[in-house]
Every structure is written in structure tokens, then in C-alpha cells.
Design a protein around this motif. Structure first.
Motif, PDB file in Angstrom:
ATOM      1  N   GLU A   1       0.816  -1.215   0.000  1.00 21.40           N
ATOM      2  CA  GLU A   1       0.000   0.000   0.000  1.00 21.40           C
ATOM      3  C   GLU A   1       0.851   1.268   0.000  1.00 21.40           C
ATOM      4  N   ARG A   2       2.072   1.178   0.496  1.00 19.77           N
ATOM      5  CA  ARG A   2       2.982   2.332   0.504  1.00 19.77           C
ATOM      6  C   ARG A   2       3.826   2.404  -0.769  1.00 19.77           C
ATOM      7  N   PHE A   3       3.704   1.418  -1.625  1.00 24.03           N
ATOM      8  CA  PHE A   3       4.563   1.336  -2.810  1.00 24.03           C
ATOM      9  C   PHE A   3       3.909   2.062  -3.988  1.00 24.03           C
ATOM     10  N   PRO A   4       4.672   2.875  -4.728  1.00 25.53           N
ATOM     11  CA  PRO A   4       4.109   3.603  -5.873  1.00 25.53           C
ATOM     12  C   PRO A   4       3.496   2.658  -6.913  1.00 25.53           C
ATOM     13  N   GLY A   5       2.290   2.974  -7.319  1.00 29.75           N
ATOM     14  CA  GLY A   5       1.612   2.195  -8.358  1.00 29.75           C
ATOM     15  C   GLY A   5       0.655   1.151  -7.833  1.00 29.75           C
ATOM     16  N   HIS A   6       0.648   0.909  -6.533  1.00 28.60           N
ATOM     17  CA  HIS A   6      -0.268  -0.070  -5.952  1.00 28.60           C
ATOM     18  C   HIS A   6      -1.659   0.546  -5.865  1.00 28.60           C
ATOM     19  N   LEU A   7      -2.674  -0.189  -6.333  1.00 25.31           N
ATOM     20  CA  LEU A   7      -4.039   0.343  -6.359  1.00 25.31           C
ATOM     21  C   LEU A   7      -5.000  -0.374  -5.427  1.00 25.31           C
ATOM     22  N   GLY A   8      -4.670  -1.590  -5.002  1.00 26.91           N
ATOM     23  CA  GLY A   8      -5.594  -2.297  -4.110  1.00 26.91           C
ATOM     24  C   GLY A   8      -5.248  -3.765  -3.953  1.00 26.91           C
ATOM     25  N   GLU A   9      -5.830  -4.366  -2.935  1.00 27.51           N
ATOM     26  CA  GLU A   9      -5.597  -5.768  -2.565  1.00 27.51           C
ATOM     27  C   GLU A   9      -6.905  -6.410  -2.139  1.00 27.51           C
ATOM     28  N   GLN A  10      -6.961  -7.725  -2.271  1.00 29.47           N
ATOM     29  CA  GLN A  10      -8.078  -8.471  -1.714  1.00 29.47           C
ATOM     30  C   GLN A  10      -7.607  -9.882  -1.405  1.00 29.47           C
ATOM     31  N   LEU A  11      -8.031 -10.396  -0.253  1.00 27.58           N
ATOM     32  CA  LEU A  11      -7.710 -11.760   0.158  1.00 27.58           C
ATOM     33  C   LEU A  11      -9.018 -12.502   0.354  1.00 27.58           C
ATOM     34  N   CYS A  12      -9.127 -13.678  -0.249  1.00 25.38           N
ATOM     35  CA  CYS A  12     -10.352 -14.475  -0.170  1.00 25.38           C
ATOM     36  C   CYS A  12      -9.989 -15.908   0.224  1.00 25.38           C
ATOM     37  N   ARG A  13     -10.876 -16.542   0.982  1.00 25.62           N
ATOM     38  CA  ARG A  13     -10.696 -17.942   1.368  1.00 25.62           C
ATOM     39  C   ARG A  13     -11.818 -18.760   0.761  1.00 25.62           C
TER      40      ARG A  13
ATOM     41  N   ALA B   1       5.067  -1.069 -12.456  1.00 30.51           N
ATOM     42  CA  ALA B   1       4.881  -0.923 -11.005  1.00 30.51           C
ATOM     43  C   ALA B   1       4.970  -2.275 -10.309  1.00 30.51           C
ATOM     44  N   ILE B   2       4.298  -3.276 -10.843  1.00 34.34           N
ATOM     45  CA  ILE B   2       4.358  -4.595 -10.203  1.00 34.34           C
ATOM     46  C   ILE B   2       5.759  -5.180 -10.332  1.00 34.34           C
ATOM     47  N   GLY B   3       6.433  -4.915 -11.432  1.00 38.88           N
ATOM     48  CA  GLY B   3       7.810  -5.384 -11.589  1.00 38.88           C
ATOM     49  C   GLY B   3       8.743  -4.766 -10.560  1.00 38.88           C
ATOM     50  N   ARG B   4       8.583  -3.474 -10.307  1.00 37.61           N
ATOM     51  CA  ARG B   4       9.416  -2.806  -9.304  1.00 37.61           C
ATOM     52  C   ARG B   4       9.128  -3.362  -7.913  1.00 37.61           C
ATOM     53  N   TRP B   5       7.845  -3.617  -7.600  1.00 36.23           N
ATOM     54  CA  TRP B   5       7.483  -4.171  -6.294  1.00 36.23           C
ATOM     55  C   TRP B   5       8.068  -5.575  -6.126  1.00 36.23           C
ATOM     56  N   ARG B   6       7.953  -6.403  -7.132  1.00 35.37           N
ATOM     57  CA  ARG B   6       8.430  -7.781  -7.024  1.00 35.37           C
ATOM     58  C   ARG B   6       9.943  -7.869  -6.834  1.00 35.37           C
TER      59      ARG B   6
END
Length: 108
Positions: free
Chosen positions: A39-51, A70-75
Motif C-alpha cells: 500500500e505504501r509502494f508507488p503504483g499499488h491500487l488495491g488488494e483483496q484476500l479471499c478464502r 509498477a508490479i515489476g518494481r514491487w516484485r
């Protein structure tokens, strides 16, 4: 006159995971740490966790990013590697990850 550059395409990361028996609470705690970092990383827009209701060991994690870069930089960020280690320790090895382009649909 040149055409305007198109906006980068949003991407959604889908992870299908199996959590080891008895590690569900630790998995959720460690996921919350990963989410807070993302959430603090540039380019992140949202998350969801489901079971899964059909198979409680199966979980679905989705995240949305401004673009593929953005996802490449985060990874590849040190923070990501450090945060996911405890989460991954809760998981079986049979996990799947896919990266999808979010398609914008014209209104009807």
C-alpha cells in the motif's frame, strides 16, 4: 497533431495459494504485513484476500497495479522479498500466480 499517448494499462495479479494446516492465523498476519508494504509502494491500487468456502486450505489473493512496471518494481524490491518470506513459509509449494491486463470496457 500527434495522437495522445495512451495511459498505461492497469494489471491485476492473481495468486492461488494453499495454506498449511494450522498456519492460517500466521498466514493472515504475514499477508497483512505484505499488504501494508504494498500500500505504501508507488503504483499499488488495491488488494483483496479471499478464502475458499469449498476448500478452506485454498486462498485467493489479488492485487491491482497502475501498470506492469509498477508490479515489476514491487516484485524486485528488497522490501517485497523480506515481507513475503514469512507469508510463503505458511504455504504449500503448489501455488499459482498470473498477471492480467485489466481491460477497460466502453459503456453501452
Amino acid at each position: 497533431m500527434t495522437a495522445p499517448a495512451s495511459a498505461p494499462a492497469r494489471v491485476r495479479v492473481i495468486r492461488l495459494l494453499r495454506v498449511r494446516d494450522g498456519m492460517e492465523a500466521e498466514f493472515v498476519r504475514s499477508y497483512q504485513d505484505v499488504r501494508a508494504g504494498a500500500e505504501r509502494f508507488p503504483g499499488h491500487l488495491g488488494e483483496q484476500l479471499c478464502r475458499s468456502l469449498d476448500d478452506p486450505a485454498q486462498w485467493l489473493l489479488t492485487s491491482e497495479w497502475a501498470d506492469l512496471d509498477a508490479i515489476g518494481r514491487w516484485r524486485t524490491a528488497d522490501a517485497h522479498r523480506n515481507l513475503v518470506e514469512p507469508m510463503n513459509a505458511c504455504l504449500h509449494d503448489d501455488r499459482w500466480t498470473g498477471v492480467f491486463q485489466v481491460k477497460e470496457m466502453a459503456a453501452r
